[in-house]
Design a protein around this motif. Structure first.
Motif, short mmCIF file in Angstrom:
data_model
loop_
_atom_site.label_atom_id
_atom_site.label_comp_id
_atom_site.label_asym_id
_atom_site.label_seq_id
_atom_site.Cartn_x
_atom_site.Cartn_y
_atom_site.Cartn_z
N MET A 1 51.83 -9.20 19.71
CA MET A 1 53.14 -9.86 19.80
C MET A 1 53.67 -10.18 18.40
SD MET A 1 52.44 -12.44 23.03
CE MET A 1 53.96 -13.38 22.74
N GLN A 2 52.77 -10.65 17.54
CA GLN A 2 53.19 -11.01 16.17
C GLN A 2 53.57 -9.77 15.37
OE1 GLN A 2 50.34 -13.43 14.14
NE2 GLN A 2 51.50 -13.51 12.24
N GLU A 3 52.77 -8.70 15.50
CA GLU A 3 52.99 -7.48 14.73
C GLU A 3 54.26 -6.76 15.16
OE1 GLU A 3 52.61 -4.42 12.08
OE2 GLU A 3 51.41 -6.26 12.14
N THR A 4 54.54 -6.76 16.47
CA THR A 4 55.66 -5.97 17.00
C THR A 4 56.90 -6.81 17.28
OG1 THR A 4 54.90 -6.28 19.28
CG2 THR A 4 54.06 -4.35 18.08
N ASN A 5 56.73 -8.15 17.25
CA ASN A 5 57.84 -9.05 17.59
C ASN A 5 58.34 -8.81 19.02
OD1 ASN A 5 59.52 -11.22 16.94
ND2 ASN A 5 61.20 -9.87 16.28
N LYS A 6 57.41 -8.47 19.90
CA LYS A 6 57.75 -8.23 21.31
C LYS A 6 57.36 -9.43 22.16
CE LYS A 6 59.05 -3.89 20.70
NZ LYS A 6 60.45 -3.46 20.89
N SER A 7 57.95 -9.48 23.37
CA SER A 7 57.62 -10.56 24.30
C SER A 7 56.21 -10.38 24.84
CB SER A 7 58.61 -10.57 25.47
OG SER A 7 58.43 -9.42 26.27
N LYS A 8 55.70 -11.41 25.48
CA LYS A 8 54.34 -11.36 26.03
C LYS A 8 54.21 -10.27 27.09
CE LYS A 8 50.78 -14.49 27.84
NZ LYS A 8 50.48 -15.89 28.23
N SER A 9 55.19 -10.16 27.98
CA SER A 9 55.12 -9.16 29.05
C SER A 9 55.15 -7.74 28.48
CB SER A 9 56.26 -9.36 30.05
OG SER A 9 57.52 -9.25 29.40
N THR A 10 55.98 -7.51 27.45
CA THR A 10 56.04 -6.19 26.81
C THR A 10 54.73 -5.87 26.11
OG1 THR A 10 58.43 -6.39 26.48
CG2 THR A 10 57.27 -4.75 25.15
N ALA A 11 54.16 -6.87 25.44
CA ALA A 11 52.88 -6.66 24.75
C ALA A 11 51.77 -6.32 25.75
CB ALA A 11 52.51 -7.90 23.95
N LYS A 12 51.81 -6.93 26.92
CA LYS A 12 50.81 -6.62 27.95
C LYS A 12 50.94 -5.18 28.43
CE LYS A 12 49.78 -11.19 29.86
NZ LYS A 12 49.79 -12.05 31.06
N ARG A 13 52.17 -4.72 28.59
CA ARG A 13 52.37 -3.32 28.99
C ARG A 13 51.89 -2.36 27.91
NH1 ARG A 13 57.19 -5.48 31.25
NH2 ARG A 13 58.42 -4.84 29.44
N MET A 14 52.09 -2.77 26.64
CA MET A 14 51.58 -1.95 25.54
C MET A 14 50.06 -1.87 25.59
SD MET A 14 54.07 -3.23 22.42
CE MET A 14 53.38 -2.10 21.22
N ILE A 15 49.41 -2.98 25.91
CA ILE A 15 47.95 -2.99 26.00
C ILE A 15 47.47 -2.09 27.13
CG2 ILE A 15 45.96 -4.45 26.59
CD1 ILE A 15 47.29 -6.71 25.01
N GLU A 16 48.21 -2.07 28.22
CA GLU A 16 47.86 -1.16 29.32
C GLU A 16 47.85 0.29 28.83
OE1 GLU A 16 50.44 -1.71 32.63
OE2 GLU A 16 49.59 -3.64 33.21
N ASP A 17 48.88 0.67 28.06
CA ASP A 17 48.95 2.03 27.52
C ASP A 17 47.82 2.27 26.51
OD1 ASP A 17 51.12 2.92 28.98
OD2 ASP A 17 52.58 2.20 27.52
N ILE A 18 47.55 1.26 25.69
CA ILE A 18 46.50 1.39 24.67
C ILE A 18 45.16 1.67 25.33
CG2 ILE A 18 45.14 0.05 23.01
CD1 ILE A 18 47.81 -1.39 22.27
N LEU A 19 44.85 0.93 26.39
CA LEU A 19 43.57 1.12 27.07
C LEU A 19 43.55 2.42 27.85
CD1 LEU A 19 42.96 -2.54 28.34
CD2 LEU A 19 42.07 -1.43 26.28
N LEU A 20 44.70 2.79 28.42
CA LEU A 20 44.77 4.03 29.17
C LEU A 20 44.57 5.24 28.26
CD1 LEU A 20 45.32 4.88 32.12
CD2 LEU A 20 47.72 5.12 31.51
N TRP A 21 45.11 5.16 27.07
CA TRP A 21 44.97 6.25 26.10
C TRP A 21 43.63 6.19 25.37
CZ3 TRP A 21 50.55 4.95 24.39
CH2 TRP A 21 51.46 5.76 25.09
N LYS A 22 42.87 5.12 25.62
CA LYS A 22 41.56 4.94 25.00
C LYS A 22 41.66 4.84 23.46
CE LYS A 22 39.03 7.34 28.73
NZ LYS A 22 39.60 6.46 29.67
#
Length: 368
Positions: free
Chosen positions: A335-356
């Protein structure tokens, strides 16, 4: 004074010179024998408190439901599925019922033990026509034709019962009059009047355990999450999370859905991570199992490549040089690095884990 002391006194006490007592001894013995016989006929009440020793090891709890071969609900326990409205939780419940009827059917990776007494599926939310359609889909998924028996399955719609007391009364009536080893409650929030009332939520949690013990069954229930979150809604969600042996979530991706225990609030207390992917089939007019790895690979296609590269670059900054973080720390740093909201950061984490891009270590922390 206990019973043995009393009988000893009656049999052995003989005051000196008391001929009347001596002559009455046979009658006393007869009375004592009658008392002993009556006492021994009283059924012994077993304590509900279990105290283990070297000679009383219980049998292992048998798996009632598994997901792709991983057990996640055992006898006498509760499991919960978290899913937003319209995200397919009822389809998963239907698949579980169908797997009990026909273990060889495509039931989205779910398998219910066919040896349990029966299944009761209670739908608190949908109209009668929706419940009938659910019954039809279960039969079709299980390969049953019109008029064929569904093998100890009861499907009950309770939307037309508005009062909670009456609803719970009908639920207990169903359990008292039908064989049941698995109770599916689609909509745990409908078992209370206010999802944010803590005493009521605690009482509901106790009720679930009481039903499981009294009727010797397992319970699978569903919960709605908070908006823009995977945490179940209200005190009722927190209490069922505490009670549950297993907590799963339905994640919604572009081309498929993923039922999994692998998320922030997920757990599978007595086994490993359980997951199953499924997608809509126009040909079959229902959800069918799919290969998660194929669906994951599709995320690395040309249209997503730029997005993936950007996220990977961001992860390199957050985790440089060799940092590891808990889920919460990772979320805050992204959230701090991207200046995104909490919900957006969670969706990014989903992609991060999905892409391994990141791996979860044995310590529970995430690292590149």
């Amino acid at each position: 004074m206990n019973l043995n002391q009393t009988t000893d006194i009656l049999k052995n006490t003989s005051p000196a010179g008391n001929n009347l007592f001596i002559s009455a001894t046979p009658k006393i013995n007869s009375i004592v024998d009658a008392i002993n016989s009556e006492f021994n006929s009283i059924p012994k009440i077993e304590s509900p408190v279990f105290i283990p020793n070297w000679n009383n090891r219980p049998e292992e709890d048998k798996a009632v439901i598994s997901l792709n071969g991983i057990p996640f609900l055992t006898a006498g326990n509760v499991a919960a599925i978290i899913a937003a409205p319209g995200n397919g939780k009822s389809s998963v419940c239907e698949a579980a019922v169908a797997s009990y009827i026909n273990k060889d059917a495509d039931c989205l990776g779910l398998l219910v033990d066919s040896c349990i007494n029966g299944v009761i599926y209670v739908d608190f939310e949908r109209t009668n026509i929706d419940v009938w359609n659910s019954f039809y889909r279960i039969a079709r998924r299980a390969g049953k034709n019109n008029g064929q028996d569904l093998n100890n399955v009861v499907i009950a719609g309770m939307r037309s019962i508005p009062r909670l007391k009456e609803r719970l009364g009908e639920l207990k009536n169903l359990l008292e009059n039908n064989a049941c080893g698995l109770l599916i409650l689609d909509g745990a929030g409908d078992m209370i009047t206010d999802s944010n009332d803590l005493p009521e939520a605690i009482e509901c949690r106790i009720l679930l355990r009481e039903l499981a013990v009294k009727f010797k069954l397992s319970i699978l229930t569903t919960l709605h999450p908070n908006p823009n979150s995977l945490k179940p809604r209200g005190h009722i969600g927190s209490e069922i999370l505490r009670e549950a042996e297993c907590v799963l979530v339905i994640k919604n991706f572009e081309n498929y859905k993923l039922l999994t225990t692998d998320f922030e609030h997920g757990k599978n207390r007595n086994s490993s991570v359980a997951s199953s992917a499924y997608a809509w089939s126009d040909e079959n007019k229902m959800f069918v199992s799919t290969d998660a790895s194929i669906m994951e690979d599709s995320k690395t296609g040309a249209k997503d490549l730029a997005k993936r590269n950007k996220i990977e670059e961001m992860c390199t900054k957050v985790f440089f040089p060799a940092n590891s973080y808990t889920y919460t720390e990772m979320l805050e740093n992204i959230m701090q690095e991207t200046n995104k909201s909490k919900s957006t950061a969670k969706r990014m984490i989903e992609d991060i884990l999905l892409w391994k891009i990141l791996n979860k270590g044995t310590d529970g922390n995430y690292r590149m």
